[in-house]
Design a protein around this motif. Structure first.
Motif, short mmCIF file in Angstrom:
data_model
loop_
_atom_site.label_atom_id
_atom_site.label_comp_id
_atom_site.label_asym_id
_atom_site.label_seq_id
_atom_site.Cartn_x
_atom_site.Cartn_y
_atom_site.Cartn_z
N THR A 16 15.20 -0.75 -6.55
CA THR A 16 15.98 0.42 -6.18
C THR A 16 15.06 1.63 -6.19
N PRO A 17 14.65 2.08 -5.01
CA PRO A 17 13.66 3.16 -4.94
C PRO A 17 14.31 4.53 -5.04
N GLU A 18 13.47 5.51 -5.30
CA GLU A 18 13.92 6.89 -5.20
C GLU A 18 13.98 7.28 -3.72
N VAL A 19 15.10 7.83 -3.32
CA VAL A 19 15.29 8.20 -1.92
C VAL A 19 15.69 9.67 -1.85
N PRO A 20 15.01 10.48 -1.07
CA PRO A 20 15.38 11.90 -0.96
C PRO A 20 16.73 12.06 -0.28
N GLU A 21 17.63 12.73 -0.95
CA GLU A 21 18.99 12.90 -0.41
C GLU A 21 19.18 14.25 0.29
N ASP A 22 18.37 15.24 -0.05
CA ASP A 22 18.60 16.57 0.51
C ASP A 22 17.95 16.71 1.89
N GLU A 23 18.29 17.78 2.57
CA GLU A 23 17.80 18.01 3.92
C GLU A 23 16.36 18.52 3.95
N ALA A 24 15.83 18.89 2.78
CA ALA A 24 14.45 19.39 2.74
C ALA A 24 13.47 18.31 3.23
N PHE A 25 13.78 17.06 2.95
CA PHE A 25 12.92 15.96 3.41
C PHE A 25 12.90 15.89 4.93
N MET A 26 14.05 16.08 5.55
CA MET A 26 14.11 16.03 7.01
C MET A 26 13.36 17.20 7.64
N VAL A 27 13.43 18.36 7.00
CA VAL A 27 12.67 19.52 7.48
C VAL A 27 11.18 19.23 7.39
N LEU A 28 10.77 18.59 6.30
CA LEU A 28 9.37 18.20 6.15
C LEU A 28 8.93 17.25 7.27
N LEU A 29 9.78 16.28 7.59
CA LEU A 29 9.45 15.34 8.66
C LEU A 29 9.29 16.06 9.99
N THR A 47 -7.00 -2.49 -6.94
CA THR A 47 -5.84 -3.37 -7.09
C THR A 47 -4.63 -2.74 -6.43
N GLU A 48 -3.72 -3.58 -5.98
CA GLU A 48 -2.46 -3.12 -5.41
C GLU A 48 -1.32 -3.53 -6.32
N THR A 49 -0.20 -2.84 -6.20
CA THR A 49 1.00 -3.21 -6.94
C THR A 49 2.18 -3.22 -5.98
N LEU A 50 3.15 -4.06 -6.27
CA LEU A 50 4.30 -4.21 -5.38
C LEU A 50 5.47 -3.31 -5.76
N PHE A 51 5.43 -2.77 -6.99
CA PHE A 51 6.58 -1.99 -7.48
C PHE A 51 6.13 -0.66 -8.07
N TYR A 52 6.96 0.36 -7.88
CA TYR A 52 6.85 1.57 -8.68
C TYR A 52 7.41 1.27 -10.08
N LYS A 53 6.96 2.02 -11.08
CA LYS A 53 7.38 1.76 -12.46
C LYS A 53 8.88 1.88 -12.64
N GLY A 54 9.50 2.82 -11.96
CA GLY A 54 10.92 3.04 -12.18
C GLY A 54 11.85 2.27 -11.26
N GLU A 55 11.32 1.31 -10.49
CA GLU A 55 12.14 0.64 -9.48
C GLU A 55 12.93 -0.55 -10.03
N SER A 56 12.64 -1.00 -11.24
CA SER A 56 13.40 -2.07 -11.91
C SER A 56 13.59 -3.30 -11.01
N PRO A 57 12.54 -4.07 -10.75
CA PRO A 57 12.67 -5.24 -9.87
C PRO A 57 13.65 -6.27 -10.41
N LYS A 86 0.82 -1.22 0.00
CA LYS A 86 0.00 0.00 0.00
C LYS A 86 0.85 1.27 0.00
N ALA A 87 2.18 1.11 0.19
CA ALA A 87 3.09 2.24 0.10
C ALA A 87 3.44 2.59 -1.34
N VAL A 88 3.04 1.75 -2.28
CA VAL A 88 3.33 1.98 -3.70
C VAL A 88 2.14 2.72 -4.33
N TYR A 89 2.40 3.90 -4.89
CA TYR A 89 1.33 4.77 -5.39
C TYR A 89 0.21 4.85 -4.36
#
Length: 420
Positions: A368-381, A346-356, A188-191
Motif C-alpha cells: 500500500t503505497p503513499e499516493v498524493p491526494e491533493d491537486e498540488a501533485f497534478m500542478v507539479l506534473l 543494491t535494489e529493494t522492492l518495497f518502501y519501508k512503510g508499504e507493509s508488503p 528502481k522506483a523504490v528510493y
C-alpha cells in the motif's frame, strides 16, 4: 560442391572459420547458455486455474500493448494472444521492433486480428487517435526508457516517456472508456537514485491516484501497477552484454564486485503480470470476504513480484563463463569498470512503510503505497511536462525532485542549462 553432393543427407556439414580468426574461446559458441540456468531456481508457470482466469479477463476483448516490440512487451503480446482476444494492438515507436513482433505474432496466431501502430507515447494526439479508432478495452503499458545511464544523459526524454507519456495514456484510457490499464513499474522506483527510477515512481504515483479515484467512485478505469526487478535476457540487460563479451573472448565487465540485482525470466515475469492484472481488476472472490488482502486490494495497492533472492552480478558473470565451458579469470577475464551515474549497489522492492502482504497467488505481493491526494501533485506534473517540452533540464529535475521527495538528482544544477 562435389563434397556437398557426395555426402549422405544425414551428415551435418559446417564451415570452419579462417584459422587467423579462431580464438581460444570459440568453443563457447558450441555451448549455448540457457537463461533458466542462471536463475538458480525453477521459473514459475501459470497453473490451469490461472490460465482459466486469464482467459476470462482477455478472451473476446480488444487489447493494446505499448512497447510491444520490446522484451517485456513482446512476451506480453505472445502470452495475451494465447487467450483469444478479439484483436490486439501493437504500439511501438521502433519500426523494426514493431515489424518483428508483428511477424512473430502472425506466424504463431495467423487468425488473430492485429494492428501495428507506429507511434510515440510522448504525443498525446497520436494516442487519442489510436483510442478513438480502436477503442481498446485492456491496456498493458510496457513502453519505457529503461537504461539508467542513458536516461541520466537525456533526462527530459526519460521523464516525457516514463512519466508524462504514462499520464497521456492513462487519461486516454479513462476518457475513451477502457476497462483497465496495467502499468509495468520497476524496483528502481523504490528510493530512486536515477532519473529513470524517479520518473517511473512519478508514474506509479499518478496511476495509483487515478485508480483510487475510480474505486472511490465505484466505476471507471481500473489501474493496476506491477513492480519488479531485472529480467534475464531482456534487451540492453546484463546477460546479452555478457554473451556478447563472451563471444568476443572477454573480458566480462562488472561495475562493482558487490553489486546485486533481483532477476526473473521474461516469461515468468509476464505470467505474473497477467495474474496481477486479473487479480487487480476483479471484485472479491467470495461474497462478504473482508480479509486484509481483499481490503487492501480494494484500496488500490501495487502488486510486487516475488523475485527470490538478489544475485551478485560478479557471481552471474562467473556462472556464465562456467556454463560456456570456460574458467573465470583463466580463460575469460572479469574487469571492474566502476558504478555508473544513477546506479545503486543494491535494489529493494518495497518502501519501508508499504507493509508488503502475500496474496493468494504464488509469486505475488501487494503493498500500500503513499499516493498524493491533493491537486498540488497534478500542478507539479503540468509544470514538469512544460519544462521537459521546453528542454529546461535544470527546472525539470528540480520539479521531479519535488514530485518524488525521495529522489535527489546527481546532476549538477548550479548553472542553467541550454534547452535541448
Amino acid at each position: 560442391m562435389a563434397l556437398l553432393t557426395a555426402i549422405d543427407d544425414d551428415i551435418r556439414v559446417v564451415r570452419m572459420p579462417a584459422l587467423e580468426t579462431v580464438q581460444p574461446t570459440a568453443k563457447a559458441l558450441l555451448q549455448p547458455i540457457s537463461v533458466d540456468d542462471l536463475l538458480n531456481r525453477f521459473p514459475r508457470t501459470l497453473t490451469q486455474h490461472s490460465q482459466a482466469e486469464m482467459a476470462a479477463l482477455i478472451e473476446g476483448k480488444s487489447v493494446l500493448v505499448t512497447g510491444a516490440g520490446g522484451s517485456i512487451g513482446g512476451e506480453l503480446v505472445r502470452q495475451i494472444a494465447a487467450f483469444s482476444p478479439a484483436s490486439i494492438l501493437l504500439l511501438d515507436n521502433n519500426e523494426y521492433a514493431l515489424w518483428s513482433i508483428s511477424l512473430d505474432l502472425s506466424e504463431r496466431y495467423s487468425d488473430l486480428r492485429q494492428h501495428q501502430i507506429l507511434a510515440d507515447i510522448q504525443k498525446r494526439s497520436s494516442l487519442e487517435h489510436v483510442f478513438d479508432e480502436f477503442r481498446p478495452q485492456l491496456i498493458f503499458h510496457a513502453a519505457a526508457l529503461k537504461h539508467v545511464p542513458l536516461v541520466e544523459e537525456s533526462p527530459c526524454e526519460g521523464i516525457l516517456t516514463n512519466s508524462i507519456g504514462t499520464r497521456y495514456l492513462a487519461e486516454c484510457a479513462r476518457d475513451y472508456g477502457a476497462e483497465a490499464l496495467v502499468f509495468i513499474s520497476t524496483d528502481k522506483a523504490v528510493y530512486p537514485s536515477s532519473v529513470m527510477g524517479a520518473s517511473k515512481r512519478c508514474a506509479e504515483m499518478y496511476v495509483q491516484r487515478l485508480d483510487r479515484q475510480a474505486r472511490a467512485g465505484r466505476g471507471g478505469l481500473r489501474c493496476v501497477s506491477v513492480r519488479f526487478g531485472n529480467v534475464l535476457g531482456s534487451t540492453g540487460s546484463v546477460v546479452p552484454l555478457f554473451q556478447r563479451q563472451l563471444a568476443r573472448g572477454g573480458p566480462l565487465t562488472v561495475t562493482h564486485p558487490d553489486m546485486t540485482r533481483y532477476f526473473m525470466t521474461i516469461p515468468e515475469a509476464v505470467g505474473l503480470v497477467l495474474q496481477a492484472a486479473q487479480r487487480g481488476t476483479t471484485q472479491n472472490r467470495s461474497e462478504g470476504d473482508e480479509s486484509e488482502l481483499e481490503q487492501r486490494l480494494r484500496s488500490g495497492s501495487i502488486f510486487v513480484l516475488d523475485m527470490g533472492e538478489p544475485v551478485r552480478i560478479m557471481d552471474l558473470a562467473r556462472q556464465m563463463i562456467r556454463l560456456a565451458g570456460l574458467r573465470p579469470e583463466r580463460d575469460i577475464a572479469i574487469r571492474i569498470t566502476g558504478v555508473r551515474e544513477g546506479e545503486k549497489l543494491t535494489e529493494t522492492l518495497f518502501y519501508k512503510g508499504e507493509s508488503p502482504l502475500k496474496t493468494d497467488t504464488e509469486g505475488l505481493w501487494i503493498v500500500t503505497p503513499e499516493v498524493p491526494e491533493d491537486e498540488a501533485f497534478m500542478v507539479l506534473l503540468d509544470r514538469l511536462e512544460q519544462a521537459c517540452h521546453d528542454g529546461h533540464i535544470r527546472q525539470a529535475l528540480a520539479l521531479l525532485e519535488e514530485a518524488v521527495p525521495d529522489f535527489v538528482s546527481k546532476r549538477p544544477l548550479g548553472a542553467e542549462e541550454a534547452p535541448l
